[in-house]
Design a protein around this motif. Structure first.
Motif, PDB file in Angstrom:
ATOM      1  N   SER A 135     -13.035  13.047-119.801  1.00  0.00           N
ATOM      2  CA  SER A 135     -13.385  14.469-119.786  1.00  0.00           C
ATOM      3  C   SER A 135     -13.091  15.052-121.164  1.00  0.00           C
ATOM      4  CB  SER A 135     -12.596  15.204-118.697  1.00  0.00           C
ATOM      5  OG  SER A 135     -11.213  15.175-118.979  1.00  0.00           O
ATOM      6  N   GLY A 136     -13.400  16.328-121.331  1.00  0.00           N
ATOM      7  CA  GLY A 136     -13.121  17.005-122.598  1.00  0.00           C
ATOM      8  C   GLY A 136     -14.230  16.907-123.621  1.00  0.00           C
ATOM      9  N   VAL A 137     -15.422  16.548-123.193  1.00  0.00           N
ATOM     10  CA  VAL A 137     -16.560  16.397-124.102  1.00  0.00           C
ATOM     11  C   VAL A 137     -16.827  17.696-124.873  1.00  0.00           C
ATOM     12  CG1 VAL A 137     -19.057  16.009-124.213  1.00  0.00           C
ATOM     13  CG2 VAL A 137     -17.636  14.564-122.757  1.00  0.00           C
ATOM     14  N   GLY A 138     -16.825  18.812-124.177  1.00  0.00           N
ATOM     15  CA  GLY A 138     -17.105  20.090-124.823  1.00  0.00           C
ATOM     16  C   GLY A 138     -16.027  20.507-125.805  1.00  0.00           C
ATOM     17  N   SER A 139     -14.803  20.060-125.576  1.00  0.00           N
ATOM     18  CA  SER A 139     -13.679  20.426-126.445  1.00  0.00           C
ATOM     19  C   SER A 139     -13.723  19.738-127.806  1.00  0.00           C
ATOM     20  CB  SER A 139     -12.352  20.065-125.769  1.00  0.00           C
ATOM     21  OG  SER A 139     -12.217  20.735-124.549  1.00  0.00           O
ATOM     22  N   VAL A 140     -14.383  18.613-127.896  1.00  0.00           N
ATOM     23  CA  VAL A 140     -14.390  17.856-129.157  1.00  0.00           C
ATOM     24  C   VAL A 140     -15.722  17.934-129.896  1.00  0.00           C
ATOM     25  CG1 VAL A 140     -12.583  16.279-128.415  1.00  0.00           C
ATOM     26  CG2 VAL A 140     -14.979  15.670-128.016  1.00  0.00           C
ATOM     27  N   PRO A 167     -20.233  18.446-119.448  1.00  0.00           N
ATOM     28  CA  PRO A 167     -20.608  19.857-119.282  1.00  0.00           C
ATOM     29  C   PRO A 167     -22.003  20.131-119.847  1.00  0.00           C
ATOM     30  CG  PRO A 167     -19.153  19.626-121.162  1.00  0.00           C
ATOM     31  CD  PRO A 167     -19.288  18.264-120.558  1.00  0.00           C
ATOM     32  N   GLY A 168     -22.970  19.802-119.061  1.00  0.00           N
ATOM     33  CA  GLY A 168     -24.355  19.958-119.489  1.00  0.00           C
ATOM     34  C   GLY A 168     -25.252  19.244-118.499  1.00  0.00           C
ATOM     35  N   ARG A 169     -26.332  18.691-119.004  1.00  0.00           N
ATOM     36  CA  ARG A 169     -27.321  18.060-118.136  1.00  0.00           C
ATOM     37  C   ARG A 169     -27.598  16.635-118.601  1.00  0.00           C
ATOM     38  NH1 ARG A 169     -30.712  21.797-118.595  1.00  0.00           N
ATOM     39  NH2 ARG A 169     -31.954  20.891-120.250  1.00  0.00           N
ATOM     40  N   PHE A 170     -27.679  15.728-117.639  1.00  0.00           N
ATOM     41  CA  PHE A 170     -28.105  14.357-117.885  1.00  0.00           C
ATOM     42  C   PHE A 170     -29.307  14.109-116.999  1.00  0.00           C
ATOM     43  CE2 PHE A 170     -27.706   9.760-116.675  1.00  0.00           C
ATOM     44  CZ  PHE A 170     -28.133   9.251-117.894  1.00  0.00           C
ATOM     45  N   ASP A 171     -30.431  13.807-117.597  1.00  0.00           N
ATOM     46  CA  ASP A 171     -31.659  13.625-116.820  1.00  0.00           C
ATOM     47  C   ASP A 171     -32.032  12.157-116.635  1.00  0.00           C
ATOM     48  OD1 ASP A 171     -32.680  12.824-119.264  1.00  0.00           O
ATOM     49  OD2 ASP A 171     -33.996  14.567-119.517  1.00  0.00           O
ATOM     50  N   GLY A 172     -31.101  11.270-116.962  1.00  0.00           N
ATOM     51  CA  GLY A 172     -31.381   9.845-116.850  1.00  0.00           C
ATOM     52  C   GLY A 172     -31.914   9.258-118.146  1.00  0.00           C
ATOM     53  N   GLN A 173     -32.323  10.109-119.059  1.00  0.00           N
ATOM     54  CA  GLN A 173     -32.859   9.678-120.347  1.00  0.00           C
ATOM     55  C   GLN A 173     -32.105  10.265-121.529  1.00  0.00           C
ATOM     56  OE1 GLN A 173     -35.509   7.471-120.859  1.00  0.00           O
ATOM     57  NE2 GLN A 173     -35.210   7.115-118.687  1.00  0.00           N
ATOM     58  N   SER A 174     -31.589  11.471-121.361  1.00  0.00           N
ATOM     59  CA  SER A 174     -30.900  12.122-122.474  1.00  0.00           C
ATOM     60  C   SER A 174     -29.841  13.082-121.949  1.00  0.00           C
ATOM     61  CB  SER A 174     -31.902  12.862-123.365  1.00  0.00           C
ATOM     62  OG  SER A 174     -32.588  13.842-122.636  1.00  0.00           O
ATOM     63  N   LEU A 175     -28.945  13.430-122.849  1.00  0.00           N
ATOM     64  CA  LEU A 175     -27.859  14.366-122.560  1.00  0.00           C
ATOM     65  C   LEU A 175     -28.145  15.686-123.260  1.00  0.00           C
ATOM     66  CD1 LEU A 175     -25.038  11.802-123.321  1.00  0.00           C
ATOM     67  CD2 LEU A 175     -25.475  12.795-121.081  1.00  0.00           C
ATOM     68  N   THR A 176     -27.882  16.791-122.573  1.00  0.00           N
ATOM     69  CA  THR A 176     -28.041  18.112-123.165  1.00  0.00           C
ATOM     70  C   THR A 176     -26.739  18.864-122.960  1.00  0.00           C
ATOM     71  OG1 THR A 176     -30.402  18.069-122.623  1.00  0.00           O
ATOM     72  CG2 THR A 176     -29.461  20.198-123.236  1.00  0.00           C
ATOM     73  N   LEU A 177     -25.922  18.918-124.005  1.00  0.00           N
ATOM     74  CA  LEU A 177     -24.609  19.541-123.919  1.00  0.00           C
ATOM     75  C   LEU A 177     -24.747  21.046-123.728  1.00  0.00           C
ATOM     76  CD1 LEU A 177     -21.555  18.921-124.095  1.00  0.00           C
ATOM     77  CD2 LEU A 177     -21.716  19.448-126.531  1.00  0.00           C
ATOM     78  N   ASN A 179     -26.237  22.579-121.658  1.00  0.00           N
ATOM     79  CA  ASN A 179     -27.637  22.855-121.315  1.00  0.00           C
ATOM     80  C   ASN A 179     -28.407  23.472-122.475  1.00  0.00           C
ATOM     81  OD1 ASN A 179     -27.323  21.812-118.780  1.00  0.00           O
ATOM     82  ND2 ASN A 179     -27.145  23.780-117.768  1.00  0.00           N
ATOM     83  N   ARG A 180     -27.926  23.258-123.707  1.00  0.00           N
ATOM     84  CA  ARG A 180     -28.567  23.855-124.884  1.00  0.00           C
ATOM     85  C   ARG A 180     -28.733  22.891-126.044  1.00  0.00           C
ATOM     86  NH1 ARG A 180     -26.887  29.952-125.156  1.00  0.00           N
ATOM     87  NH2 ARG A 180     -26.451  30.252-122.974  1.00  0.00           N
TER      88      ARG A 180
END
Length: 194
Positions: A135-140, A167-177, A179-180
């Protein structure tokens, strides 16, 4: 502060059963893929997920003591890494004096995944847990990018299950931290609880 999201809570309530199942721990049904899983969630519910992670640790310790797990918060690992390299205070001073961009430039070399990933493995996974929770992806962000870390860990972790709380979206192909912020394509993970 937002109230808890009932849909998110329903998804969180499925995590324990999922990660303690024999199939999950053995990596069944993944073919030759690495057992990397992503639990994505709306960033505005970060506090709800943090609360859940504390709860999850307690449940695993009390009810699933046969499963060895390690919960790794990336901000703590980053702090420990910079401290052990003797550059934590300097990094803090650079950020205070010159700003975020200067800090990012100064740490580009030390935080290269060829350096950071081996530290992560050596310092955080020496007990060889059955499951790794991150966890802590958004913090770093932007010092450490989730897709870069996962890519660097693929060859180093083998088939050990890793769950990234994102903290965002994973659509199976990419990550969007948040959601932006769209990252590079990352398709070598599975959604833990869709």
């Amino acid at each position: 502060m937002r109230d808890n999201d009932p849909h998110l809570q329903d998804r969180l309530n499925q995590v324990v059963e999922k990660i303690t199942s024999a199939d999950f721990l053995a990596g069944e049904g993944l073919g030759n893929e690495v057992g990397f899983w992503i639990f994505d969630y709306p960033a505005e519910y970060e506090l709800q997920v943090r609360e859940y992670l504390s709860f999850l640790e307690g449940v695993l310790e009390r009810q699933h003591s046969d499963v060895c797990f390690r919960h790794i918060h990336l901000l703590r690992v980053l702090r420990d890494y910079l401290h052990k390299r003797g550059i934590l205070e300097k990094a803090i001073a650079i950020q205070a004096d010159k700003g975020d961009r200067a800090l990012l430039n100064a740490l580009r070399g030390p935080l290269h995944m060829d350096r950071f990933a081996p530290f992560f493995i050596r310092e955080e996974l020496s007990a060889d847990p059955d499951i790794v929770l991150v966890s802590g992806v958004g913090s770093v962000w932007p010092l450490i990018r989730a897709h870069s870390l996962l890519n660097a860990l693929h060859s180093r972790l083998g088939h050990k299950p890793l769950v990234l709380f994102y903290p965002g979206r994973f659509d199976g192909q990419s990550l969007t931290l948040f959601n932006r912020i769209k990252s590079d394509h990352y398709y070598r993970a599975f959604a833990l609880v869709p």
